[in-house]
Design an enzyme around this catalytic site. Sequence first.
Site, PDB file in Angstrom:
ATOM      1  N   LYS A   1       0.820  -1.219   0.000  1.00 16.52           N
ATOM      2  CA  LYS A   1       0.000   0.000   0.000  1.00 16.52           C
ATOM      3  C   LYS A   1       0.857   1.273   0.000  1.00 16.52           C
ATOM      4  O   LYS A   1       2.070   1.224   0.257  1.00 16.52           O
ATOM      5  CB  LYS A   1      -0.913  -0.033   1.239  1.00 16.52           C
ATOM      6  CG  LYS A   1      -1.947  -1.169   1.209  1.00 16.52           C
ATOM      7  CD  LYS A   1      -2.876  -1.098   2.423  1.00 16.52           C
ATOM      8  CE  LYS A   1      -3.924  -2.202   2.386  1.00 16.52           C
ATOM      9  NZ  LYS A   1      -4.850  -2.116   3.552  1.00 16.52           N
TER      10      LYS A   1
ATOM     11  N   TYR B   1     -12.349  -2.058  -3.233  1.00 18.71           N
ATOM     12  CA  TYR B   1     -12.795  -2.179  -1.838  1.00 18.71           C
ATOM     13  C   TYR B   1     -14.319  -2.017  -1.703  1.00 18.71           C
ATOM     14  O   TYR B   1     -14.802  -1.690  -0.621  1.00 18.71           O
ATOM     15  CB  TYR B   1     -12.068  -1.151  -0.973  1.00 18.71           C
ATOM     16  CG  TYR B   1     -10.715  -1.626  -0.446  1.00 18.71           C
ATOM     17  CD1 TYR B   1     -10.601  -2.790   0.325  1.00 18.71           C
ATOM     18  CD2 TYR B   1      -9.549  -0.907  -0.694  1.00 18.71           C
ATOM     19  CE1 TYR B   1      -9.374  -3.221   0.818  1.00 18.71           C
ATOM     20  CE2 TYR B   1      -8.309  -1.337  -0.209  1.00 18.71           C
ATOM     21  CZ  TYR B   1      -8.243  -2.498   0.558  1.00 18.71           C
ATOM     22  OH  TYR B   1      -7.030  -2.928   1.059  1.00 18.71           O
TER      23      TYR B   1
ATOM     24  N   PHE C   1     -15.059   4.065   7.274  1.00 16.11           N
ATOM     25  CA  PHE C   1     -13.716   4.433   6.817  1.00 16.11           C
ATOM     26  C   PHE C   1     -13.539   4.300   5.304  1.00 16.11           C
ATOM     27  O   PHE C   1     -12.447   4.503   4.788  1.00 16.11           O
ATOM     28  CB  PHE C   1     -12.659   3.579   7.539  1.00 16.11           C
ATOM     29  CG  PHE C   1     -12.862   2.089   7.393  1.00 16.11           C
ATOM     30  CD1 PHE C   1     -12.469   1.416   6.243  1.00 16.11           C
ATOM     31  CD2 PHE C   1     -13.460   1.357   8.413  1.00 16.11           C
ATOM     32  CE1 PHE C   1     -12.667   0.052   6.109  1.00 16.11           C
ATOM     33  CE2 PHE C   1     -13.661  -0.015   8.283  1.00 16.11           C
ATOM     34  CZ  PHE C   1     -13.257  -0.669   7.123  1.00 16.11           C
TER      35      PHE C   1
ATOM     36  N   ARG D   1      -1.707 -14.152   4.949  1.00 15.97           N
ATOM     37  CA  ARG D   1      -2.357 -13.381   6.025  1.00 15.97           C
ATOM     38  C   ARG D   1      -1.597 -13.545   7.344  1.00 15.97           C
ATOM     39  O   ARG D   1      -1.560 -12.624   8.169  1.00 15.97           O
ATOM     40  CB  ARG D   1      -3.837 -13.746   6.119  1.00 15.97           C
ATOM     41  CG  ARG D   1      -4.570 -13.209   4.872  1.00 15.97           C
ATOM     42  CD  ARG D   1      -6.058 -13.338   4.932  1.00 15.97           C
ATOM     43  NE  ARG D   1      -6.709 -12.525   5.939  1.00 15.97           N
ATOM     44  CZ  ARG D   1      -7.136 -11.275   5.770  1.00 15.97           C
ATOM     45  NH1 ARG D   1      -6.942 -10.646   4.613  1.00 15.97           N
ATOM     46  NH2 ARG D   1      -7.758 -10.639   6.724  1.00 15.97           N
TER      47      ARG D   1
ATOM     48  N   THR E   1      -4.979  -6.772  11.121  1.00 15.00           N
ATOM     49  CA  THR E   1      -5.300  -5.499  10.442  1.00 15.00           C
ATOM     50  C   THR E   1      -4.750  -4.300  11.207  1.00 15.00           C
ATOM     51  O   THR E   1      -4.141  -3.403  10.622  1.00 15.00           O
ATOM     52  CB  THR E   1      -6.838  -5.361  10.314  1.00 15.00           C
ATOM     53  OG1 THR E   1      -7.363  -6.550   9.713  1.00 15.00           O
ATOM     54  CG2 THR E   1      -7.204  -4.151   9.475  1.00 15.00           C
TER      55      THR E   1
ATOM     56  N   ARG F   1       2.873  -6.137   9.334  1.00 17.70           N
ATOM     57  CA  ARG F   1       2.162  -5.005   9.943  1.00 17.70           C
ATOM     58  C   ARG F   1       2.770  -4.630  11.300  1.00 17.70           C
ATOM     59  O   ARG F   1       2.821  -3.447  11.640  1.00 17.70           O
ATOM     60  CB  ARG F   1       0.677  -5.319  10.036  1.00 17.70           C
ATOM     61  CG  ARG F   1       0.003  -5.177   8.654  1.00 17.70           C
ATOM     62  CD  ARG F   1      -1.376  -5.781   8.638  1.00 17.70           C
ATOM     63  NE  ARG F   1      -2.148  -5.384   7.451  1.00 17.70           N
ATOM     64  CZ  ARG F   1      -3.258  -5.993   7.086  1.00 17.70           C
ATOM     65  NH1 ARG F   1      -3.749  -7.000   7.797  1.00 17.70           N
ATOM     66  NH2 ARG F   1      -3.913  -5.586   5.998  1.00 17.70           N
TER      67      ARG F   1
ATOM     68  N   ASN G   1      -1.867   0.390   6.776  1.00 12.29           N
ATOM     69  CA  ASN G   1      -1.300  -0.835   7.334  1.00 12.29           C
ATOM     70  C   ASN G   1      -0.471  -1.644   6.329  1.00 12.29           C
ATOM     71  O   ASN G   1      -0.355  -2.862   6.437  1.00 12.29           O
ATOM     72  CB  ASN G   1      -2.398  -1.667   8.004  1.00 12.29           C
ATOM     73  CG  ASN G   1      -3.487  -2.074   7.038  1.00 12.29           C
ATOM     74  OD1 ASN G   1      -3.426  -1.759   5.856  1.00 12.29           O
ATOM     75  ND2 ASN G   1      -4.484  -2.778   7.528  1.00 12.29           N
TER      76      ASN G   1
ATOM     77  N   HIS H   1      -2.196  -5.422   1.693  1.00 10.86           N
ATOM     78  CA  HIS H   1      -3.493  -6.089   1.554  1.00 10.86           C
ATOM     79  C   HIS H   1      -3.240  -7.533   1.156  1.00 10.86           C
ATOM     80  O   HIS H   1      -2.312  -7.801   0.381  1.00 10.86           O
ATOM     81  CB  HIS H   1      -4.341  -5.427   0.459  1.00 10.86           C
ATOM     82  CG  HIS H   1      -5.456  -6.327  -0.015  1.00 10.86           C
ATOM     83  ND1 HIS H   1      -6.657  -6.414   0.632  1.00 10.86           N
ATOM     84  CD2 HIS H   1      -5.506  -7.223  -1.034  1.00 10.86           C
ATOM     85  CE1 HIS H   1      -7.409  -7.326   0.023  1.00 10.86           C
ATOM     86  NE2 HIS H   1      -6.736  -7.831  -0.997  1.00 10.86           N
TER      87      HIS H   1
ATOM     88  N   GLU I   1      -9.840 -10.924  -7.218  1.00  7.73           N
ATOM     89  CA  GLU I   1      -8.889  -9.814  -7.063  1.00  7.73           C
ATOM     90  C   GLU I   1      -7.704  -9.963  -8.024  1.00  7.73           C
ATOM     91  O   GLU I   1      -7.217  -8.968  -8.577  1.00  7.73           O
ATOM     92  CB  GLU I   1      -8.400  -9.758  -5.604  1.00  7.73           C
ATOM     93  CG  GLU I   1      -9.516  -9.314  -4.652  1.00  7.73           C
ATOM     94  CD  GLU I   1      -9.103  -9.330  -3.186  1.00  7.73           C
ATOM     95  OE1 GLU I   1      -7.930  -9.647  -2.886  1.00  7.73           O
ATOM     96  OE2 GLU I   1      -9.961  -9.015  -2.341  1.00  7.73           O
TER      97      GLU I   1
HETATM   98  P1  ATP Z   1      -6.953  -5.938   3.647  1.00 10.58           P
HETATM   99  O1  ATP Z   1      -8.338  -6.239   3.109  1.00 10.58           O
HETATM  100  O2  ATP Z   1      -6.436  -4.584   3.233  1.00 10.58           O
HETATM  101  O3  ATP Z   1      -6.006  -7.059   3.403  1.00 10.58           O
HETATM  102  P2  ATP Z   1      -7.836  -6.768   6.226  1.00 10.58           P
HETATM  103  O4  ATP Z   1      -8.509  -7.892   5.513  1.00 10.58           O
HETATM  104  O5  ATP Z   1      -6.891  -7.098   7.348  1.00 10.58           O
HETATM  105  O6  ATP Z   1      -7.044  -5.846   5.229  1.00 10.58           O
HETATM  106  P3  ATP Z   1     -10.388  -5.419   6.247  1.00 10.58           P
HETATM  107  O7  ATP Z   1     -11.324  -5.544   7.387  1.00 10.58           O
HETATM  108  O8  ATP Z   1     -10.677  -6.154   4.983  1.00 10.58           O
HETATM  109  O9  ATP Z   1      -8.911  -5.761   6.799  1.00 10.58           O
HETATM  110  O10 ATP Z   1     -10.253  -3.858   5.935  1.00 10.58           O
HETATM  111  C1  ATP Z   1      -9.725  -3.423   4.699  1.00 10.58           C
HETATM  112  C2  ATP Z   1      -8.812  -2.256   4.941  1.00 10.58           C
HETATM  113  O11 ATP Z   1      -9.587  -1.157   5.393  1.00 10.58           O
HETATM  114  C3  ATP Z   1      -7.763  -2.457   6.041  1.00 10.58           C
HETATM  115  O12 ATP Z   1      -6.621  -3.130   5.608  1.00 10.58           O
HETATM  116  C4  ATP Z   1      -7.451  -1.031   6.419  1.00 10.58           C
HETATM  117  O13 ATP Z   1      -6.564  -0.427   5.458  1.00 10.58           O
HETATM  118  C5  ATP Z   1      -8.821  -0.372   6.302  1.00 10.58           C
HETATM  119  N1  ATP Z   1      -9.497  -0.356   7.601  1.00 10.58           N
HETATM  120  C6  ATP Z   1     -10.055  -1.415   8.241  1.00 10.58           C
HETATM  121  N2  ATP Z   1     -10.582  -1.061   9.420  1.00 10.58           N
HETATM  122  C7  ATP Z   1     -10.342   0.278   9.538  1.00 10.58           C
HETATM  123  C8  ATP Z   1     -10.652   1.266  10.546  1.00 10.58           C
HETATM  124  N3  ATP Z   1     -11.281   0.944  11.666  1.00 10.58           N
HETATM  125  N4  ATP Z   1     -10.236   2.538  10.310  1.00 10.58           N
HETATM  126  C9  ATP Z   1      -9.579   2.883   9.169  1.00 10.58           C
HETATM  127  N5  ATP Z   1      -9.293   2.004   8.178  1.00 10.58           N
HETATM  128  C10 ATP Z   1      -9.648   0.725   8.362  1.00 10.58           C
HETATM  129 MG    MG Z   2      -9.761  -7.611   3.798  1.00 12.32          MG
END
Ligand code: ATP
Ligand code: MG
Length: 140
Positions: free
Chosen positions: A11, A51, A59, A87, A93, A104, A114, A117, A128
């Site tokens: 990212k 997304y 968010f 993962r 996350t 992370r 973070n 992805h 994806e």
């Molecule tokens: P990713 O999908 O990016 O691999 P993830 O699966 O760990 O991450 P998700 O719950 O799918 O987490 O959320 C997607 C992305 O949205 C997160 O990686 C982060 O960048 C953002 N995100 C998630 N929760 C929050 C939050 N509470 N505040 C701000 N951004 C958030």
């Molecule tokens: Mg995710």
Amino acid sequence: MAIERTLSIIKPDATNRNLTGKINAKFEEAGLRIVAQKRIHLTKAQAGKFYEVHAERPFYDELCDFMASAPVVVQVLEGEGAIAKNREVMGATNPADAAPGTIRAEFAQSVGENSVHGSDAPETAAAEIAYFFSGLELVG
Ligand code: ATP
Ligand code: MG
């Protein structure tokens, strides 16, 4: 465990800090092979489509702005159980909850910024990968 492919994104917070090589080393040390990779600068609309599943989350707008703020590196990682393994290597996350040694834990700046992805299931991985790569670009 079958050989799988998963979609990974390095990212903007990580590309800004020149961390692509350090993050790729984590994948390779874990036995994940980078079988396709390119650096692109997403538009906000492209980030929003990627997304879309989070469109109703508070968010979402901030997340799309962030993902379009600077280049990202999109890549396909291949290996035994690659989806879960990636993962694991990424960590939780929220970097505050990420296990020591994970990407992370070492590099992420916040729950939003973070660093990486990773796809979360075989169906999302396939969709994806197809969003970013043609079959010809998956070079093995
Ligand atoms: P990713 O999908 O990016 O691999 P993830 O699966 O760990 O991450 P998700 O719950 O799918 O987490 O959320 C997607 C992305 O949205 C997160 O990686 C982060 O960048 C953002 N995100 C998630 N929760 C929050 C939050 N509470 N505040 C701000 N951004 C958030
Ligand atoms: Mg995710």
